[in-house]
Design a protein around this motif. Structure first.
Motif, short mmCIF file in Angstrom:
data_model
loop_
_atom_site.label_atom_id
_atom_site.label_comp_id
_atom_site.label_asym_id
_atom_site.label_seq_id
_atom_site.Cartn_x
_atom_site.Cartn_y
_atom_site.Cartn_z
N THR A 130 15.02 1.07 22.62
CA THR A 130 14.73 2.44 22.96
C THR A 130 14.26 2.66 24.49
N ALA A 131 13.24 1.62 24.87
CA ALA A 131 12.64 2.07 26.21
C ALA A 131 13.75 1.64 27.20
N ALA A 132 14.65 0.78 27.04
CA ALA A 132 15.53 0.19 28.04
C ALA A 132 16.75 0.98 28.01
N PHE A 133 17.06 1.60 27.04
CA PHE A 133 18.39 2.16 26.61
C PHE A 133 18.78 3.46 27.62
N PHE A 134 17.63 4.20 27.64
CA PHE A 134 17.67 5.59 28.36
C PHE A 134 17.83 5.23 30.05
#
Length: 283
Positions: A130-134
Motif C-alpha cells: 500500500t505504501a509503494a502503490f500510490f
C-alpha cells in the motif's frame, strides 16, 4: 575515486566525528547528548550483532517483505495508473475509490491488515504494498497523461495498433515519470514496513529495534537505525541504477556519467522503420 566521492566520504566522516565529540563530552545545551551512545559504542554493538544469526534473520525478513510488497506495488501501480490515464471508464470506476484511500497513511491500515489477513507476515507485506502503490500509480498516471499526442498519432498512422502504441510509445515515454514514482515508493515502503514490524511484526529490523528500545539498549537501537538507513540507501540506489539502464536513450545533463544524448526514443525509431509503414511487426 572521483572528487565527488571524496567529498561525500568526507561529509559522512565529518558527521560521524561530530557525533563522537558531542556524545563523548556529554554536551548538554538545548539538545541533550549525554544519554546518546557514542560512535564507538554503536560500532562495538554493530560488530556483536553481525556475528549473530538473529541479525541476519531480521535483515532477511525485512528485505523479503520489502521486495515482495514493492514488486507487487510496482506492477499494480503501473497497470492501474496507465489504465486510469488511458481509459475514461477506468478513471470513473477506480479514480474516486483510490482518491479516497490515497490520503490514508499506510501505517494507519495496520488494524485493517490484522483483521483481513490470517498472518502478520501477509499483513506487513500488505502495508508495504500500500505504501509503494500510490506513489507509483500517481506518477504513472501523470506521466502517461503528459505524453505528446503526436507520438501516438504517428504510430497509428503507420499502421500500429493499440498494443503497439502501449508498448512502443506510452510505457517508454512515461518511463522517466514511472521511475520517479518507484524511487519515492521504495523510500516510503521502508518507513512503513519498519513501523509495521514494530507494531505487529515477528522478527525484522523494525521489530528488533523496538525490542532494543524497550530494554533500554540504546546502542542496539542505533544499530537498527543504521541498518535501516543502509538498506534503504542500497535499495534506492538499485532502483536508480535500474532506471538509468532503462533510460539510456534519454539526454543526460553535461558531465553526467554515461551520458549519451539521442534525438529519438527507441519507440519512435521502431515506428519509423519501413515495415511499420506496411503494418508489419518490427523484429
Amino acid at each position: 575515486m572521483t572528487s565527488r566521492h571524496v567529498v561525500r566520504a568526507l561529509s559522512l566522516a565529518g558527521a560521524l566525528g561530530l557525533w563522537q565529540l558531542l556524545t563523548a563530552y556529554d554536551v548538554n545545551l538545548w539538545l541533550r547528548f549525554e544519554q546518546f551512545p557514542t560512535v564507538t559504542d554503536v560500532a562495538r554493538a554493530f560488530g556483536d550483532r553481525i556475528g549473530s544469526g538473529t541479525y541476519w534473520q531480521d535483515l532477511t525478513d525485512s528485505l523479503t517483505r520489502i521486495v515482495t510488497g514493492f514488486v507487487l506495488a510496482a506492477v499494480a501501480g503501473v497497470a492501474v495508473g496507465t489504465a486510469i490515464a488511458r481509459s475514461r471508464l477506468a478513471a470513473d470506476l477506480l479514480g474516486p475509490v483510490l482518491e479516497v484511500l490515497r490520503p490514508i497513511p499506510a501505517i494507519a491500515l495496520v488494524p485493517v491488515a490484522i483483521l483481513l489477513f490470517p498472518s502478520n507476515e501477509q499483513g506487513i507485506v500488505f502495508i508495504t504494498f500500500t505504501a509503494a502503490f500510490f506513489p507509483v500509480m500517481v506518477s504513472t498516471r501523470h506521466a502517461v497523461r503528459a505524453l505528446t499526442p503526436a507520438w501516438e498519432e504517428a504510430v497509428l498512422t503507420m499502421g500500429g495498433g493499440r498494443a503497439r502504441v502501449l508498448g512502443s510509445v506510452v510505457l517508454p515515454g512515461a518511463l522517466p515519470g514511472i521511475l520517479g514514482g518507484l524511487s519515492v515508493g521504495i523510500g516510503v515502503s521502508w518507513i512503513c514496513v519498519i513501523s509495521a514490524e514494530m507494531i505487529s511484526g515477528e522478527y525484522g529490523v523494525g521489530y528488533r529495534t523496538w525490542q532494543d528500545y524497550t530494554v533500554v539498549d540504546y546502542p542496539g537501537v542505533f544499530v537498527g537505525m543504521a541498518t535501516i538507513g543502509l538498506l534503504g540507501w542500497l535499495t534506492s540506489t538499485a532502483v536508480e541504477v535500474l532506471g538509468r539502464r532503462l533510460t539510456r536513450w534519454l539526454p543526460r545533463p553535461a558531465g553526467d556519467a554515461g551520458a549519451r544524448p539521442r534525438t529519438r526514443t527507441p519507440a519512435l525509431r521502431r515506428a519509423a522503420r519501413p515495415d511499420s509503414l506496411r503494418g508489419g511487426v518490427a523484429p
